[in-house]
Write an enzyme that holds these catalytic residues in place. Structure first.
Site, PDB file in Angstrom:
ATOM      1  N   ARG A  24       0.799  -1.236  -0.119  1.00  0.00           N
ATOM      2  CA  ARG A  24      -0.052  -0.067   0.011  1.00  0.00           C
ATOM      3  C   ARG A  24       0.755   1.171  -0.075  1.00  0.00           C
ATOM      4  O   ARG A  24       0.623   2.416   0.345  1.00  0.00           O
ATOM      5  CB  ARG A  24      -1.052   0.044   1.327  1.00  0.00           C
ATOM      6  CG  ARG A  24      -2.125   0.497   1.041  1.00  0.00           C
ATOM      7  CD  ARG A  24      -3.250   0.502   2.236  1.00  0.00           C
ATOM      8  NE  ARG A  24      -3.606  -0.782   2.490  1.00  0.00           N
ATOM      9  CZ  ARG A  24      -4.116  -1.201   3.717  1.00  0.00           C
ATOM     10  NH1 ARG A  24      -3.869  -0.395   4.657  1.00  0.00           N
ATOM     11  NH2 ARG A  24      -4.327  -2.429   3.764  1.00  0.00           N
ATOM     12  N   ARG A  28      -3.027   6.597  -0.275  1.00  0.00           N
ATOM     13  CA  ARG A  28      -3.433   7.927   0.339  1.00  0.00           C
ATOM     14  C   ARG A  28      -2.287   8.611   1.437  1.00  0.00           C
ATOM     15  O   ARG A  28      -2.474   9.700   2.056  1.00  0.00           O
ATOM     16  CB  ARG A  28      -4.555   7.467   1.562  1.00  0.00           C
ATOM     17  CG  ARG A  28      -5.614   7.465   0.671  1.00  0.00           C
ATOM     18  CD  ARG A  28      -7.096   6.907   1.611  1.00  0.00           C
ATOM     19  NE  ARG A  28      -6.806   5.458   2.235  1.00  0.00           N
ATOM     20  CZ  ARG A  28      -7.533   4.800   2.980  1.00  0.00           C
ATOM     21  NH1 ARG A  28      -8.591   5.531   3.427  1.00  0.00           N
ATOM     22  NH2 ARG A  28      -7.133   3.679   3.622  1.00  0.00           N
ATOM     23  N   ARG A  37      -6.656  12.056  -6.852  1.00  0.00           N
ATOM     24  CA  ARG A  37      -7.979  11.694  -6.247  1.00  0.00           C
ATOM     25  C   ARG A  37      -9.094  12.864  -6.005  1.00  0.00           C
ATOM     26  O   ARG A  37     -10.191  12.497  -6.122  1.00  0.00           O
ATOM     27  CB  ARG A  37      -7.814  10.876  -4.819  1.00  0.00           C
ATOM     28  CG  ARG A  37      -7.483   9.435  -5.086  1.00  0.00           C
ATOM     29  CD  ARG A  37      -8.219   8.829  -5.914  1.00  0.00           C
ATOM     30  NE  ARG A  37      -9.660   8.877  -5.410  1.00  0.00           N
ATOM     31  CZ  ARG A  37     -10.228   8.228  -4.603  1.00  0.00           C
ATOM     32  NH1 ARG A  37      -9.377   7.213  -3.846  1.00  0.00           N
ATOM     33  NH2 ARG A  37     -11.445   8.221  -4.152  1.00  0.00           N
ATOM     34  N   ASP A  73      -7.259  -2.896  -6.609  1.00  0.00           N
ATOM     35  CA  ASP A  73      -8.001  -3.082  -5.478  1.00  0.00           C
ATOM     36  C   ASP A  73      -8.058  -4.563  -5.511  1.00  0.00           C
ATOM     37  O   ASP A  73      -8.333  -5.351  -6.698  1.00  0.00           O
ATOM     38  CB  ASP A  73      -9.263  -2.533  -5.234  1.00  0.00           C
ATOM     39  CG  ASP A  73     -10.131  -2.863  -4.006  1.00  0.00           C
ATOM     40  OD1 ASP A  73      -9.584  -2.303  -3.043  1.00  0.00           O
ATOM     41  OD2 ASP A  73     -10.984  -3.698  -3.875  1.00  0.00           O
ATOM     42  N   TYR A 150     -15.807 -10.937   1.407  1.00  0.00           N
ATOM     43  CA  TYR A 150     -16.363  -9.655   0.943  1.00  0.00           C
ATOM     44  C   TYR A 150     -17.796 -10.052   0.118  1.00  0.00           C
ATOM     45  O   TYR A 150     -18.616  -9.506   0.458  1.00  0.00           O
ATOM     46  CB  TYR A 150     -15.589  -8.832  -0.075  1.00  0.00           C
ATOM     47  CG  TYR A 150     -14.296  -8.230   0.864  1.00  0.00           C
ATOM     48  CD1 TYR A 150     -14.397  -7.706   2.249  1.00  0.00           C
ATOM     49  CD2 TYR A 150     -12.966  -8.212   0.223  1.00  0.00           C
ATOM     50  CE1 TYR A 150     -13.465  -7.264   2.794  1.00  0.00           C
ATOM     51  CE2 TYR A 150     -11.984  -7.414   0.967  1.00  0.00           C
ATOM     52  CZ  TYR A 150     -12.067  -6.887   2.136  1.00  0.00           C
ATOM     53  OH  TYR A 150     -11.329  -6.474   2.787  1.00  0.00           O
TER      54      TYR A 150
END
Length: 343
Positions: A24, A28, A37, A73, A150
């Site tokens: 990751r 962010r 973004r 993702d 999920y």
């Protein structure tokens, strides 16, 4: 052309220093990513080759890490199977129509990866062309248990109660679902490898929720199918997996990812015939530098120069981590592991 440092370490070959990258790392924690973004939604970035490549390369330029992990993702290939997935801020992937019956499973298609994932594959080619020969492209997919969780729960879960109930009371539905996921994911990562990915990582992030017996029966065969689909080195990763390391290694993976819940040397002793990746606690990066340095050097000390160590976190970079801290940590690993590593 020389093989990337990460590839050589994954094969437990001689390396001039320990390779370092961060799960990751693209995302962010980087202000340049947040700027993109502000104009583009997540899946728009992931499905636009130029934007995806740019976001993938941002941390490589900033941190000088040894690998670019493709920005995507773990639910990306699920979109190609005909399911709608929403990424909800503060929640994660949300599936409004969960998969819980045989009819739901049979409605899932196994797409042609060259058609369904063409933008992702073009982004892989762009990234590979932009990197130095010693830097690697890491392609990845979600692990079968995590993604199935999920799909069955409809959103992230801690207990996976609905998922386990399906697994244990409707095994035919469970095995049909995991077979379809494995077929799709195997084709997906194979296409990434053909497009230039040097390493493939299987992110079965939440598989630690299972007992070894349940993992062996209900998940391992499908993970093995995905990991065997490529000729490039593979990394098999999960969290909370201290009780599953031997089972994960038996399922496959040239490298076993270790989270921070087990000391690196103890984890490596459990899978002595594999390379290992890890395993600094991501939360340590929120501490003062002196603490970060001490804990990172402890990881290196536990690796002890043994061939096959890839420095990484025990899970992904937290969004609140200062990007400059990652840059400094990558430099520390490069400098302190630069002594020759015995073959």
């Amino acid at each position: 052309m020389a093989e990337p440092l990460l590839v050589r370490a994954a094969r437990r070959g001689p390396v001039e220093r320990t390779p370092v990258w961060f799960m990751r790392q693209a995302g962010r924690s980087l202000p340049e990513y947040r700027a993109i973004r502000e104009k583009h939604a997540f899946f728009e970035v992931a499905s636009t080759p130029e934007l995806c490549a740019e976001v993938t390369l941002q941390p490589v330029r900033r941190h000088d890490v040894d690998a670019a992990v493709m920005f995507a993702d773990i639910m990306t290939p699920v979109l190609g199977m005909g399911l709608d997935v929403r990424l909800v801020e503060g929640v994660g992937p949300v599936v409004d129509r969960p998969v819980r019956t045989m009819a739901d499973v049979e409605a899932l298609r196994v797409p042609d990866p060259e058609e369904a994932f063409a933008p992702v594959l073009e982004a892989v080619r762009l990234v590979r062309g932009a990197l130095r020969p010693d830097q690697a492209v890491v392609g990845f997919c979600g692990g079968p248990f995590t993604v199935a969780g999920y799909l069955v729960e409809g959103r992230p879960s801690r207990e996976f109660a609905v998922t386990k109930r399906l697994m244990l009371t409707e095994p035919a539905v469970w095995h049909a679902l995991l077979a379809r996921l494995a077929d799709t994911f195997a084709a997906y990562v194979a296409a990434k490898a053909r497009s230039g990915a040097d390493v493939i990582q299987l992110f079965d992030s939440w598989v630690g929720a299972l007992s070894p017996a349940h993992y062996r029966t209900y998940v391992a065969p499908y993970s093995a199918r995905i990991l065997a689909a490529v000729d490039v080195p593979t990394i098999h990763f999960g969290t909370g997996t201290a009780t599953l390391l031997e089972e994960m290694a038996a399922a496959g993976g040239d490298v076993i990812g270790l989270d921070w819940r087990i000391p690196l040397d103890a984890g490596w002793d459990r899978v002595p015939d594999r390379a290992v990746q890890g395993n600094l606690d991501p939360a340590v990066l929120l501490a003062p530098w002196e603490r970060i340095e001490a804990e990172a050097l402890d990881v290196l000390a536990r690796a002890a120069g043994r061939p096959g160590h890839i420095f990484n976190l025990g899970h992904g970079v937290l969004p609140s981590v200062d990007a400059d801290t990652l840059t400094r940590l990558a430099a520390l690993v490069r400098e302190r592991s630069a002594a020759p590593v015995p073959a």
